[in-house]
Write a protein that holds these residues in place. Structure first.
Motif, PDB file in Angstrom:
ATOM      1  N   MET A   1       0.910   8.963  -8.126  1.00 16.33           N
ATOM      2  CA  MET A   1       1.062  10.242  -8.825  1.00 16.33           C
ATOM      3  C   MET A   1       2.053  10.146  -9.990  1.00 16.33           C
ATOM      4  N   ASN A   2       2.580   8.946 -10.217  1.00 13.94           N
ATOM      5  CA  ASN A   2       3.552   8.703 -11.285  1.00 13.94           C
ATOM      6  C   ASN A   2       4.796   9.594 -11.141  1.00 13.94           C
ATOM      7  N   PRO A   3       5.471   9.508  -9.983  1.00 16.73           N
ATOM      8  CA  PRO A   3       6.639  10.360  -9.744  1.00 16.73           C
ATOM      9  C   PRO A   3       7.861   9.895 -10.537  1.00 16.73           C
ATOM     10  N   LYS A   4       8.887  10.743 -10.533  1.00 17.58           N
ATOM     11  CA  LYS A   4      10.146  10.405 -11.185  1.00 17.58           C
ATOM     12  C   LYS A   4      11.198   9.941 -10.177  1.00 17.58           C
ATOM     13  N   PHE A   5      11.044  10.387  -8.927  1.00 15.17           N
ATOM     14  CA  PHE A   5      12.078  10.164  -7.909  1.00 15.17           C
ATOM     15  C   PHE A   5      11.418   9.749  -6.601  1.00 15.17           C
ATOM     16  N   ILE A   6      11.940   8.673  -5.980  1.00 11.57           N
ATOM     17  CA  ILE A   6      11.379   8.177  -4.719  1.00 11.57           C
ATOM     18  C   ILE A   6      12.511   7.934  -3.717  1.00 11.57           C
ATOM     19  N   VAL A   7      12.325   8.449  -2.504  1.00 15.73           N
ATOM     20  CA  VAL A   7      13.208   8.119  -1.389  1.00 15.73           C
ATOM     21  C   VAL A   7      12.607   6.918  -0.669  1.00 15.73           C
ATOM     22  N   CYS A   8      13.358   5.847  -0.582  1.00 15.46           N
ATOM     23  CA  CYS A   8      12.908   4.611   0.073  1.00 15.46           C
ATOM     24  C   CYS A   8      13.634   4.501   1.414  1.00 15.46           C
ATOM     25  N   ASP A   9      12.928   4.773   2.495  1.00 18.97           N
ATOM     26  CA  ASP A   9      13.550   4.827   3.814  1.00 18.97           C
ATOM     27  C   ASP A   9      13.415   3.481   4.526  1.00 18.97           C
ATOM     28  N   GLU A  10      14.414   2.626   4.366  1.00 13.04           N
ATOM     29  CA  GLU A  10      14.425   1.280   4.947  1.00 13.04           C
ATOM     30  C   GLU A  10      13.085   0.572   4.731  1.00 13.04           C
ATOM     31  N   PRO A  11      12.627   0.453   3.480  1.00 12.36           N
ATOM     32  CA  PRO A  11      11.279  -0.051   3.224  1.00 12.36           C
ATOM     33  C   PRO A  11      11.064  -1.532   3.501  1.00 12.36           C
ATOM     34  N   VAL A  12      12.141  -2.288   3.729  1.00 12.83           N
ATOM     35  CA  VAL A  12      11.962  -3.729   3.985  1.00 12.83           C
ATOM     36  C   VAL A  12      12.473  -4.162   5.355  1.00 12.83           C
ATOM     37  N   SER A  13      13.000  -3.236   6.142  1.00 15.16           N
ATOM     38  CA  SER A  13      13.632  -3.635   7.404  1.00 15.16           C
ATOM     39  C   SER A  13      12.628  -4.156   8.426  1.00 15.16           C
ATOM     40  N   ALA A  14      11.354  -3.767   8.314  1.00 15.56           N
ATOM     41  CA  ALA A  14      10.344  -4.219   9.280  1.00 15.56           C
ATOM     42  C   ALA A  14       9.649  -5.509   8.832  1.00 15.56           C
ATOM     43  N   LEU A  15      10.111  -6.099   7.719  1.00 18.44           N
ATOM     44  CA  LEU A  15       9.432  -7.262   7.147  1.00 18.44           C
ATOM     45  C   LEU A  15      10.238  -8.541   7.352  1.00 18.44           C
ATOM     46  N   ASP A  16       9.535  -9.681   7.306  1.00 18.29           N
ATOM     47  CA  ASP A  16      10.212 -10.980   7.343  1.00 18.29           C
ATOM     48  C   ASP A  16      11.118 -11.122   6.121  1.00 18.29           C
ATOM     49  N   VAL A  17      12.156 -11.942   6.251  1.00 23.69           N
ATOM     50  CA  VAL A  17      13.146 -12.080   5.180  1.00 23.69           C
ATOM     51  C   VAL A  17      12.505 -12.536   3.871  1.00 23.69           C
ATOM     52  N   SER A  18      11.582 -13.490   3.939  1.00 23.26           N
ATOM     53  CA  SER A  18      10.949 -13.984   2.711  1.00 23.26           C
ATOM     54  C   SER A  18      10.122 -12.892   2.033  1.00 23.26           C
ATOM     55  N   ILE A  19       9.477 -12.051   2.836  1.00 17.70           N
ATOM     56  CA  ILE A  19       8.684 -10.946   2.293  1.00 17.70           C
ATOM     57  C   ILE A  19       9.600  -9.847   1.765  1.00 17.70           C
ATOM     58  N   GLN A  20      10.755  -9.663   2.423  1.00 14.26           N
ATOM     59  CA  GLN A  20      11.726  -8.668   1.951  1.00 14.26           C
ATOM     60  C   GLN A  20      12.093  -8.914   0.497  1.00 14.26           C
ATOM     61  N   ALA A  21      12.362 -10.173   0.169  1.00 15.42           N
ATOM     62  CA  ALA A  21      12.762 -10.517  -1.193  1.00 15.42           C
ATOM     63  C   ALA A  21      11.661 -10.174  -2.193  1.00 15.42           C
ATOM     64  N   GLN A  22      10.411 -10.445  -1.836  1.00 16.09           N
ATOM     65  CA  GLN A  22       9.289 -10.126  -2.721  1.00 16.09           C
ATOM     66  C   GLN A  22       9.190  -8.621  -2.962  1.00 16.09           C
ATOM     67  N   ILE A  23       9.298  -7.848  -1.891  1.00 15.11           N
ATOM     68  CA  ILE A  23       9.171  -6.390  -2.008  1.00 15.11           C
ATOM     69  C   ILE A  23      10.345  -5.800  -2.797  1.00 15.11           C
ATOM     70  N   LEU A  24      11.542  -6.295  -2.554  1.00 13.07           N
ATOM     71  CA  LEU A  24      12.709  -5.809  -3.301  1.00 13.07           C
ATOM     72  C   LEU A  24      12.578  -6.108  -4.793  1.00 13.07           C
ATOM     73  N   ASN A  25      12.140  -7.312  -5.126  1.00 10.41           N
ATOM     74  CA  ASN A  25      11.949  -7.662  -6.536  1.00 10.41           C
ATOM     75  C   ASN A  25      10.881  -6.784  -7.171  1.00 10.41           C
ATOM     76  N   LEU A  26       9.808  -6.536  -6.424  1.00  9.83           N
ATOM     77  CA  LEU A  26       8.746  -5.658  -6.917  1.00  9.83           C
ATOM     78  C   LEU A  26       9.285  -4.257  -7.195  1.00  9.83           C
ATOM     79  N   MET A  27      10.070  -3.715  -6.253  1.00  9.89           N
ATOM     80  CA  MET A  27      10.604  -2.360  -6.419  1.00  9.89           C
ATOM     81  C   MET A  27      11.570  -2.281  -7.592  1.00  9.89           C
TER      82      MET A  27
ATOM     83  N   ILE B   1       0.853  -1.202   0.000  1.00  8.67           N
ATOM     84  CA  ILE B   1       0.000   0.000   0.000  1.00  8.67           C
ATOM     85  C   ILE B   1       0.883   1.243   0.000  1.00  8.67           C
ATOM     86  N   GLY B   2       1.931   1.232   0.836  1.00  5.74           N
ATOM     87  CA  GLY B   2       2.854   2.365   0.882  1.00  5.74           C
ATOM     88  C   GLY B   2       3.522   2.622  -0.453  1.00  5.74           C
ATOM     89  N   ILE B   3       3.897   1.555  -1.129  1.00  5.81           N
ATOM     90  CA  ILE B   3       4.515   1.680  -2.451  1.00  5.81           C
ATOM     91  C   ILE B   3       3.492   2.212  -3.455  1.00  5.81           C
TER      92      ILE B   3
END
Length: 324
Positions: free
Chosen positions: A166-192, A158-160
């Protein structure tokens, strides 16, 4: 590289006033970032990396220095200009639960930036929300759910989505996976990564996890107590780490090969206070190679290898480097 950078930062500073003096959270940071690239910003907790991200997109105002976005000086902007910038500059926060309004449904959270802009019809908002839900992998059936009903991975999606709508050009990602389980981290990183490549997005990826930053970044900037101590392309930094602090950080990264032993560099000594720091290298009190000069003179960022910048008085001596 002759093209204009999408983001250029010149001698950026952010100080916070406290009873004891001024906290130098971001102190004299300079870099250029080109469209479609990802700059990883790493360092220990409290080094100023999240503050840097917030200053860049005007969630915090800078104390000094310059910020240029697509060649335009955006260091100081009025409310109208800031609203325009929000279309092109967004942020994904670390904790998806605290960054979402618990009283807003999934649809309302993603639609909020569109409603704030006020230039869209109800049908346009609905189309955009459902379209971006599909992009980030959120099922239509979740449209009326609330944050407490979802797991961490879906909340971060949802945050992503909210940052992307708004279809931005530039995004600051502030530790977006640090609060997630390792398996979910991989999914979110691949998505990003997929979204970045499809939309030609530019990221600043703030993290303390060097394994994550190696995976997603084109270039890495290492911060220590508000200052940039090293910056280089990702492969170059991992192959030729030059600053003693960077070497210590990388020595703590776990290796997948159980037969390969790596000696971890333990940092000893007292941490320098970020409140009105004295002249000299801020890492000197913990550096095993520090000499008298290190405690008296501020080191200057110097290009010691192609596109590889280091702020250390003893870089060449310690790494047997000649001048370029």
């Amino acid at each position: 590289m002759n093209e204009q950078p999408i983001l250029e930062v010149q001698n950026l500073k952010k100080y916070f006033s406290v009873p004891a003096g001024l906290v130098h959270a971001v102190d004299d940071i300079s870099f250029k970032l080109y469209a479609g690239k990802t700059l990883g910003v790493v360092g220990e907790s409290g080094c100023g990396k999240s503050t840097l991200g917030r200053v860049l997109i005007h969630l915090l105002e800078s104390s000094a220095g310059k910020i240029f976005f697509e060649g335009e000086d955006i260091t100081h902007v009025n409310r109208k200009k800031l609203t325009e910038l929000r279309k092109n500059m967004q942020m994904i926060f670390q904790d998806p639960f605290s960054s979402l309004n618990p009283r807003m449904s999934l649809f309302q959270s993603i639609a909020e930036p569109l409603r704030i802009m006020g230039n869209f019809t109800a049908q346009e908002i609905e189309d955009k929300v459902y379209g971006i839900m599909e992009t980030v992998g959120l099922a239509d059936r979740l449209v009326n759910t609330y944050p407490h009903e979802l797991d961490g991975g879906r909340r971060q999606r949802i945050g992503i989505a909210r940052a992307l709508v708004m279809n931005p050009k530039f995004i600051v990602c502030d530790e977006p996976v640090s609060a997630l389980d390792v398996s979910i981290q991989a999914q979110i990183l691949n998505l990003m990564c997929d979204i970045r490549d499809e939309r030609k997005l530019t990221y600043i990826f703030v993290t303390h996890d060097l394994s994550v930053v190696k995976y997603i970044s084109d270039e890495i900037l290492v911060m220590y107590l508000g200052q940039m101590v090293e910056k280089a392309p990702t492969e170059e930094l991992f192959e030729h780490r030059l600053h003693p602090y960077t070497k210590a950080l990388l020595s703590a990264v776990p290796l997948p090969d159980i037969d390969h032993e790596r000696k971890r560099i333990e940092l000893k000594g007292e941490l320098t206070s970020p409140i009105d720091p004295k002249p000299g290298c801020r890492f000197a009190s913990r550096c095993p190679y520090a000499e008298e000069r290190c405690f008296k003179e501020n080191p200057v960022n110097e290009e010691v290898r192609p596109n590889h910048y280091v702020a250390c008085h003893k870089t060449r001596e310690l790494n047997n480097l000649k001048r370029l």
